[in-house]
Design an enzyme around this catalytic site. Sequence first.
Site, short mmCIF file in Angstrom:
data_model
loop_
_atom_site.label_atom_id
_atom_site.label_comp_id
_atom_site.label_asym_id
_atom_site.label_seq_id
_atom_site.Cartn_x
_atom_site.Cartn_y
_atom_site.Cartn_z
N LYS A 101 0.84 -1.21 0.00
CA LYS A 101 0.00 0.00 0.00
C LYS A 101 0.86 1.24 0.00
O LYS A 101 0.65 2.16 -0.80
CB LYS A 101 -0.90 0.00 1.24
CG LYS A 101 -1.55 1.35 1.52
CD LYS A 101 -2.46 1.31 2.71
CE LYS A 101 -1.88 1.82 4.01
NZ LYS A 101 -1.61 3.27 4.06
N ASN A 102 1.86 1.28 0.89
CA ASN A 102 2.64 2.51 1.04
C ASN A 102 3.61 2.74 -0.11
O ASN A 102 4.20 3.82 -0.23
CB ASN A 102 3.39 2.50 2.38
CG ASN A 102 2.45 2.72 3.54
OD1 ASN A 102 1.26 2.99 3.34
ND2 ASN A 102 2.96 2.60 4.77
N CYS A 154 -5.63 8.70 9.27
CA CYS A 154 -5.80 8.02 10.56
C CYS A 154 -5.66 9.00 11.71
O CYS A 154 -4.86 9.93 11.63
CB CYS A 154 -4.73 6.96 10.72
SG CYS A 154 -5.13 5.39 9.99
N ARG A 177 0.09 14.92 12.70
CA ARG A 177 0.53 14.71 11.33
C ARG A 177 0.55 15.98 10.48
O ARG A 177 -0.18 16.11 9.48
CB ARG A 177 -0.31 13.62 10.67
CG ARG A 177 -0.29 12.34 11.48
CD ARG A 177 -0.92 11.19 10.80
NE ARG A 177 -0.02 10.53 9.89
CZ ARG A 177 -0.28 9.37 9.31
NH1 ARG A 177 -1.40 8.76 9.54
NH2 ARG A 177 0.59 8.81 8.49
N ASP A 205 4.17 1.09 12.18
CA ASP A 205 2.98 0.40 11.67
C ASP A 205 2.87 -1.04 12.19
O ASP A 205 1.82 -1.67 12.05
CB ASP A 205 2.99 0.38 10.13
CG ASP A 205 2.66 1.74 9.55
OD1 ASP A 205 2.22 2.63 10.31
OD2 ASP A 205 2.85 1.94 8.34
N ARG A 255 -8.81 -0.36 4.41
CA ARG A 255 -7.94 0.66 3.80
C ARG A 255 -6.55 0.09 3.52
O ARG A 255 -5.89 0.51 2.58
CB ARG A 255 -7.76 1.86 4.76
CG ARG A 255 -8.95 2.80 4.83
CD ARG A 255 -8.58 4.03 5.65
NE ARG A 255 -7.25 4.45 5.31
CZ ARG A 255 -6.32 4.89 6.16
NH1 ARG A 255 -6.60 5.00 7.44
NH2 ARG A 255 -5.13 5.25 5.75
C1 UD1 Z 1 4.12 7.04 6.21
C2 UD1 Z 1 3.27 5.81 6.04
C3 UD1 Z 1 2.66 5.39 7.37
C4 UD1 Z 1 3.73 5.24 8.43
C5 UD1 Z 1 4.62 6.48 8.50
C6 UD1 Z 1 5.80 6.32 9.42
C7 UD1 Z 1 2.46 6.03 3.76
C8 UD1 Z 1 1.31 6.27 2.84
N1 UD1 Z 1 2.21 6.09 5.08
O1 UD1 Z 1 3.25 8.09 6.63
O2 UD1 Z 1 1.99 4.15 7.18
O3 UD1 Z 1 3.11 5.05 9.69
O4 UD1 Z 1 5.13 6.78 7.17
O5 UD1 Z 1 6.56 5.24 9.04
O6 UD1 Z 1 3.56 5.75 3.32
N2 UD1 Z 1 5.91 14.98 10.34
C9 UD1 Z 1 5.96 16.35 10.60
N3 UD1 Z 1 5.92 17.20 9.53
C10 UD1 Z 1 5.82 16.77 8.25
C11 UD1 Z 1 5.77 15.39 8.00
C12 UD1 Z 1 5.82 14.52 9.07
O7 UD1 Z 1 6.05 16.78 11.75
O8 UD1 Z 1 5.77 17.61 7.33
C13 UD1 Z 1 5.95 14.04 11.48
C14 UD1 Z 1 4.63 13.29 11.62
O9 UD1 Z 1 3.69 14.01 12.36
C15 UD1 Z 1 5.07 12.02 12.29
C16 UD1 Z 1 6.47 11.78 11.70
O10 UD1 Z 1 6.91 13.04 11.20
O11 UD1 Z 1 5.18 12.23 13.66
C17 UD1 Z 1 6.53 10.73 10.62
O12 UD1 Z 1 5.68 11.10 9.56
P1 UD1 Z 1 5.95 10.64 8.06
O13 UD1 Z 1 7.20 9.86 7.97
O14 UD1 Z 1 5.80 11.83 7.17
O15 UD1 Z 1 4.73 9.66 7.81
P2 UD1 Z 1 3.75 9.61 6.57
O16 UD1 Z 1 4.50 9.81 5.29
O17 UD1 Z 1 2.56 10.44 6.83
#
Ligand code: UD1
Length: 416
Positions: free
Chosen positions: A22-23, A115, A120, A301, A394
Site C-alpha cells: 500500500k505505502n 488516521c 501529522r 505500523d 484501507r
Molecule cells: C508514512 C506511512 C505510514 C507510516 C509512516 C511512518 C504512507 C502512505 N504512510 O506516513 O503508514 O506510519 O510513514 O513510518 O507511506 N511529520 C511532521 N511534519 C511533516 C511530516 C511529518 O512533523 O511535514 C511528522 C509526523 O507528524 C510524524 C512523523 O513526522 O510524527 C513521521 O511522519 P511521516 O514519515 O511523514 O509519515 P507519513 O508519510 O505520513
Amino acid sequence: MAHYAVRESPPLRGEIPIGTSKNAVLPIMCGALLTGDDVRIEKPPQLTDVTTLTSLLRACGCRTHQEEDALVLRAQALCNPQDDADVRRMRASVLVLGPLLARLGEARIPLPGGCAIGQRPIDQHLKGMSALGARVSFDHGGVTLTGRLRGAVIYLDMPSVGATENLMMAATLAEGVTRIENAAKEPEIVDLSAFLCSMGARISGAGTSTVTVEGVPVLHGTSWLPIADRIEAGTMACACALTGGELLLRGARAEHLRSLLFKLSEAGVHIQDAPGGLRVLGRAKQPFEIRTMVYPGFPTDLQAPMMAVACRTPGTSVFLETIFENRFMHAAELARLGAHIRVENRVAVVEGTPFLTGARVTATDLRAGAALILAGLCAEGETTVCDEGGHIARGYAGIEEKLRAVGGRVERVEEP
Ligand code: UD1
C-alpha cells in the site's frame, strides 16, 4: 459499515500470499501525474485507499482504467482537484502536491485527513517546496503552492517518508539539481525512486539519508510492479507468533523486515528465508522491548500487531512509540479482551497473560484494527471487531480470507 467476527483459532498453518505494498503503491500512483503518457501499475492491492486515491486522481484530470491485473493511469489533461472529499479522507493524498506543482506550476489541496494517530502536520513538505521556489499560502482550510521549481538543497527536520517522496517527485521536473538531506530511507522510497527512474527521472541515493535529483524536462510512461507489502507480511508473522503453527509468507522479503525478524527471534519465534518467501514457525515465548523508529528501525505500523503478541507472551514487554504521539489507542481495546497494559505518554507496559476472552472492540485506526483481529484469534469465545471507519480494508486486502485460508476463524460481516 462492517465488523469482523473472530473466534479462537487453532495454530495457523499454510501459505499466505503477500500483496503489493500500500505505502509503495500510493506514492507511485501520484507519480503517474508527472507524465501525460500511460503508466501501468501491475497487481495493485485491492484496498479502499487505492480506490480513494484513484478517485482523487480522476478529479485531477487523470484517466484511469482497471485491467485484469493492472491499473492504468494517464494524466494528459492534468488540473487541480475541484472536489475536496477524497483529500480529506486520506493523508497520502498530500502526495499529489509535488507532481501537480511540478507539472502545472500551481497546486491546491485542502489540508489532508487520515488516521487519527497524531497531528501529522505537513510543514516539512511545504518547507521543501518553498526551498524549491514555490510560494505557499493558506486560505479556507486549504494550501496553495505556485511557482516554477528550481533545484535546491533541502534539509528535513525529521526524516519524513511522505515529505521525502513528495519532494523527490517535485524535483524530477525542476530545473537543476536538488539534494534532500536527512531523507527517509524506507524501502517504499527506494521503490518510488526506481519507478520514477523508469519514467526517465535522474535520482540517486534513495535508501540513504541524502537523495539527489537531477531535474529533466519531461518524463515518459512506464509499467511497474511495486514491492511486496512488508507491513502486511509483518502482521501475518505476528499472527503466527500469537497462535503458533507455521506460515509461509509468499513474496515477503526478509531484507525489508529485519527489525521485526530480530524481535520475533528474541521472543522465540523461528524465522527462515524460504524459496519465494519467508517461513515463520512457532509461538512467542519470551517478552521483548520495542522502540519504534524510522527505517531500518522498528516500524511504527507494526507496533500494534506486536502489542497483540505481547498480550499473550509470558513476562513484561515494553513499547516506546517515538514516531506518532497518539498511537496507543488499541491498548484500551486490547484491555477489553483481558490484556494487562499500562500506558504512560509514549510508553506502554504489557504484562503477558495466559488467557484473553472475546469481547466487542473497536478498530480505532488501520493497524489497531488488524491487531484486534490477531488478538481475537487467541481469545476464548467470540471477538467482534467493529470497524465503523472502514479502517481495516484501507490497508489489508481480504485479511479475513487470508487468515481463513490458514485456519483462522475470521469473518467479515457487512452491516446495512
Ligand atoms: C508514512 C506511512 C505510514 C507510516 C509512516 C511512518 C504512507 C502512505 N504512510 O506516513 O503508514 O506510519 O510513514 O513510518 O507511506 N511529520 C511532521 N511534519 C511533516 C511530516 C511529518 O512533523 O511535514 C511528522 C509526523 O507528524 C510524524 C512523523 O513526522 O510524527 C513521521 O511522519 P511521516 O514519515 O511523514 O509519515 P507519513 O508519510 O505520513
